[in-house]
Design an enzyme around this catalytic site. Structure first.
Site, mmCIF file in Angstrom:
data_model
loop_
_atom_site.group_PDB
_atom_site.id
_atom_site.type_symbol
_atom_site.label_atom_id
_atom_site.label_comp_id
_atom_site.label_asym_id
_atom_site.label_seq_id
_atom_site.Cartn_x
_atom_site.Cartn_y
_atom_site.Cartn_z
ATOM 1 N N LYS A 67 -72.413 -130.506 40.680
ATOM 2 C CA LYS A 67 -73.078 -131.733 40.237
ATOM 3 C C LYS A 67 -72.592 -132.229 38.866
ATOM 4 O O LYS A 67 -73.328 -132.859 38.105
ATOM 5 C CB LYS A 67 -74.613 -131.597 40.231
ATOM 6 C CG LYS A 67 -75.211 -131.050 41.499
ATOM 7 C CD LYS A 67 -74.580 -131.575 42.766
ATOM 8 C CE LYS A 67 -74.827 -133.033 43.054
ATOM 9 N NZ LYS A 67 -73.998 -133.481 44.237
ATOM 10 N N HIS A 134 -65.958 -123.950 42.792
ATOM 11 C CA HIS A 134 -67.063 -123.854 41.829
ATOM 12 C C HIS A 134 -67.095 -122.462 41.196
ATOM 13 O O HIS A 134 -68.014 -122.148 40.439
ATOM 14 C CB HIS A 134 -68.408 -124.073 42.540
ATOM 15 C CG HIS A 134 -68.681 -125.493 42.926
ATOM 16 N ND1 HIS A 134 -68.345 -126.569 42.139
ATOM 17 C CD2 HIS A 134 -69.296 -126.018 44.024
ATOM 18 C CE1 HIS A 134 -68.739 -127.691 42.741
ATOM 19 N NE2 HIS A 134 -69.308 -127.384 43.880
ATOM 20 N N SER A 164 -79.170 -134.109 38.338
ATOM 21 C CA SER A 164 -78.354 -134.371 39.522
ATOM 22 C C SER A 164 -78.547 -133.245 40.548
ATOM 23 O O SER A 164 -78.704 -133.502 41.750
ATOM 24 C CB SER A 164 -76.886 -134.500 39.119
ATOM 25 O OG SER A 164 -76.104 -134.919 40.200
ATOM 26 N N ARG A 288 -75.314 -140.741 44.002
ATOM 27 C CA ARG A 288 -76.699 -141.082 43.688
ATOM 28 C C ARG A 288 -76.699 -142.266 42.720
ATOM 29 O O ARG A 288 -76.683 -143.406 43.126
ATOM 30 C CB ARG A 288 -77.420 -139.840 43.116
ATOM 31 C CG ARG A 288 -78.935 -139.953 43.077
ATOM 32 C CD ARG A 288 -79.550 -138.713 42.443
ATOM 33 N NE ARG A 288 -79.140 -138.517 41.068
ATOM 34 C CZ ARG A 288 -79.850 -138.859 39.999
ATOM 35 N NH1 ARG A 288 -81.033 -139.387 40.153
ATOM 36 N NH2 ARG A 288 -79.387 -138.655 38.772
HETATM 37 P P1 A3P Z 1 -75.898 -138.351 39.788
HETATM 38 O O1 A3P Z 1 -76.685 -137.438 40.641
HETATM 39 O O2 A3P Z 1 -76.308 -138.282 38.343
HETATM 40 O O3 A3P Z 1 -75.851 -139.741 40.290
HETATM 41 P P2 A3P Z 1 -70.581 -133.655 42.155
HETATM 42 O O4 A3P Z 1 -69.532 -134.564 42.700
HETATM 43 O O5 A3P Z 1 -70.042 -132.562 41.287
HETATM 44 O O6 A3P Z 1 -71.490 -133.179 43.210
HETATM 45 O O7 A3P Z 1 -71.437 -134.525 41.125
HETATM 46 C C1 A3P Z 1 -72.348 -135.475 41.609
HETATM 47 C C2 A3P Z 1 -72.608 -136.512 40.558
HETATM 48 O O8 A3P Z 1 -71.443 -137.348 40.400
HETATM 49 C C3 A3P Z 1 -73.726 -137.430 41.005
HETATM 50 O O9 A3P Z 1 -74.374 -137.851 39.812
HETATM 51 C C4 A3P Z 1 -72.956 -138.575 41.666
HETATM 52 O O10 A3P Z 1 -73.688 -139.766 41.786
HETATM 53 C C5 A3P Z 1 -71.780 -138.706 40.718
HETATM 54 N N1 A3P Z 1 -70.595 -139.326 41.314
HETATM 55 C C6 A3P Z 1 -70.115 -139.177 42.576
HETATM 56 N N2 A3P Z 1 -69.026 -139.919 42.757
HETATM 57 C C7 A3P Z 1 -68.797 -140.564 41.600
HETATM 58 C C8 A3P Z 1 -67.811 -141.512 41.176
HETATM 59 N N3 A3P Z 1 -66.855 -141.933 41.999
HETATM 60 N N4 A3P Z 1 -67.878 -141.974 39.908
HETATM 61 C C9 A3P Z 1 -68.849 -141.554 39.063
HETATM 62 N N5 A3P Z 1 -69.831 -140.683 39.411
HETATM 63 C C10 A3P Z 1 -69.798 -140.188 40.658
#
Ligand code: A3P
Length: 326
Positions: A67, A134, A164, A288
């Site tokens: 996340k 991870h 997140s 999200r």
């Molecule tokens: P939020 O939950 O704060 O919106 P991961 O990819 O490591 O699972 O991290 C997820 C977080 O990255 C989420 O944050 C998600 O919305 C955000 N995220 C996913 N794709 C993204 C993108 N292309 N640009 C910026 N943030 C992104």
């Protein structure tokens, strides 16, 4: 054969049951495995990854604490490395595949009894291969650390990473798990009890390695990407020995990659709105809000104090700090 496999499963189960265990919030229990907390369902995959994966010198590993912006960095890295192959952005694979399909997680790839199939799939992948993980740095397979392959690590301020995770796991976790309040979840997080945690050890492992061997680990923060994505797209390309030419720059090559991988674009793609990826994760939950500072909507003053104190205790003196508001 069946009895050998049965014996192996029995040994693995015995190994898991001998590990320290704590109640999780996204899975019933987390086990302290090689110094990090892991659901029992991941331990076999991590073991197999460590035992079977052979890195190639030109592999690229996108490493992260869950996340922290993994999906974004996977998309950017894939687009940067493959920009000659897919120069027409109209037919780009990122428009029809989720980043986790194009850049698979090594931690979850070697699950079950299909290891030989996975190994032949890996050896046939187009090079340079890009993978995600991870796993904390000390647990990476030797061949990753000893080959010339490169690691890009992304992390994010611990406040937003927590929110997140909280939002994500509440969406995907089994309904049969006992309810956990956000305060209880934060207490566990501060004690390090979260999948692949403690988060501090995770970050510091890669942080220290990025300082000691900057050619091996490039350390990037989610907040930095948000603030100046162009700078970091160029930085990643240079680090991966494929810098943008002047011509590419003047033709808008960097901007088109940024647009393709942007939160708004990715979230809106049909391929990312429905269906699942990896271990049955609904793709829509990967996107999200994509903001810095959303944690403020979830934290009480007592929670702010608890996490601030923990961050101070765990990270002070390391040189690692985060921006927590937009
Ligand atoms: P939020 O939950 O704060 O919106 P991961 O990819 O490591 O699972 O991290 C997820 C977080 O990255 C989420 O944050 C998600 O919305 C955000 N995220 C996913 N794709 C993204 C993108 N292309 N640009 C910026 N943030 C992104």
């Amino acid at each position: 054969m069946a009895s050998t496999e049965g014996h192996q499963e029995y040994e693995e189960e015995k190994q898991i049951q001998s590990l320290p265990k704590e109640r999780g919030w996204a899975s019933r229990y987390l086990y302290l495995f090689q110094g990090f907390w892991c659901p029992s369902t991941h331990i076999q995959g991590v073991n197999s990854f460590q035992n079977h994966f052979q890195a190639k010198h030109n592999d690229v590993i996108v490493a992260s604490f869950p996340k922290s912006g993994t999906t974004w960095l996977k998309a950017l890295t894939f687009a940067i490395l493959n920009r000659q192959r897919f120069s027409s952005l109209e037919n780009h694979p990122l428009l029809t595949s989720n980043p986790h399909e194009l850049v698979p997680f090594l931690d979850f790839l070697f699950h079950g009894d299909n290891i030989q199939d996975q190994l032949s799939y890996l050896s046939n992948m187009t090079e340079p291969r890009v993978f995600g993980t991870h796993i904390p740095l000390p647990s990476l397979p030797k061949s990753i650390m000893e080959s010339n392959c490169k690691i890009i690590y992304i992390c994010r301020n611990p406040f937003d990473t927590f929110v997140s995770s909280w939002s994500f796991f509440n969406n995907i976790k089994s309904k049969s798990l006992p309810e956990v309040t956000i305060e209880e979840a934060l207490q566990m997080y501060c004690k390090g009890i979260i999948g692949f945690g403690p988060i501090w050890d995770h970050m510091l492992g890669y942080w220290k390695e990025s300082i000691a061997t900057p050619n091996k680990v490039l350390f990037v923060k989610y907040e930095q990407l948000q603030e100046d994505v162009k700078f970091y797209v160029k930085r990643v390309a240079e680090y991966l020995d494929c810098p943008f030419t002047e011509e590419e720059e003047s033709n808008g090559g960097i901007e088109s990659i940024i647009k393709l991988c942007s939160f708004e674009k990715m979230k809106d793609l049909e391929v990312n709105k429905s269906g699942t990826v990896g271990r049955n994760i609904e793709k829509k939950y990967l996107f999200r809000k994509g903001e810095i500072g959303d944690w403020i909507n979830y934290f009480s003053p007592a929670m702010i104090e608890m996490l601030s104190k923990t961050i101070e205790e765990k990270l002070s003196g390391s040189g690692l700090s985060f921006k927590t508001r937009a």
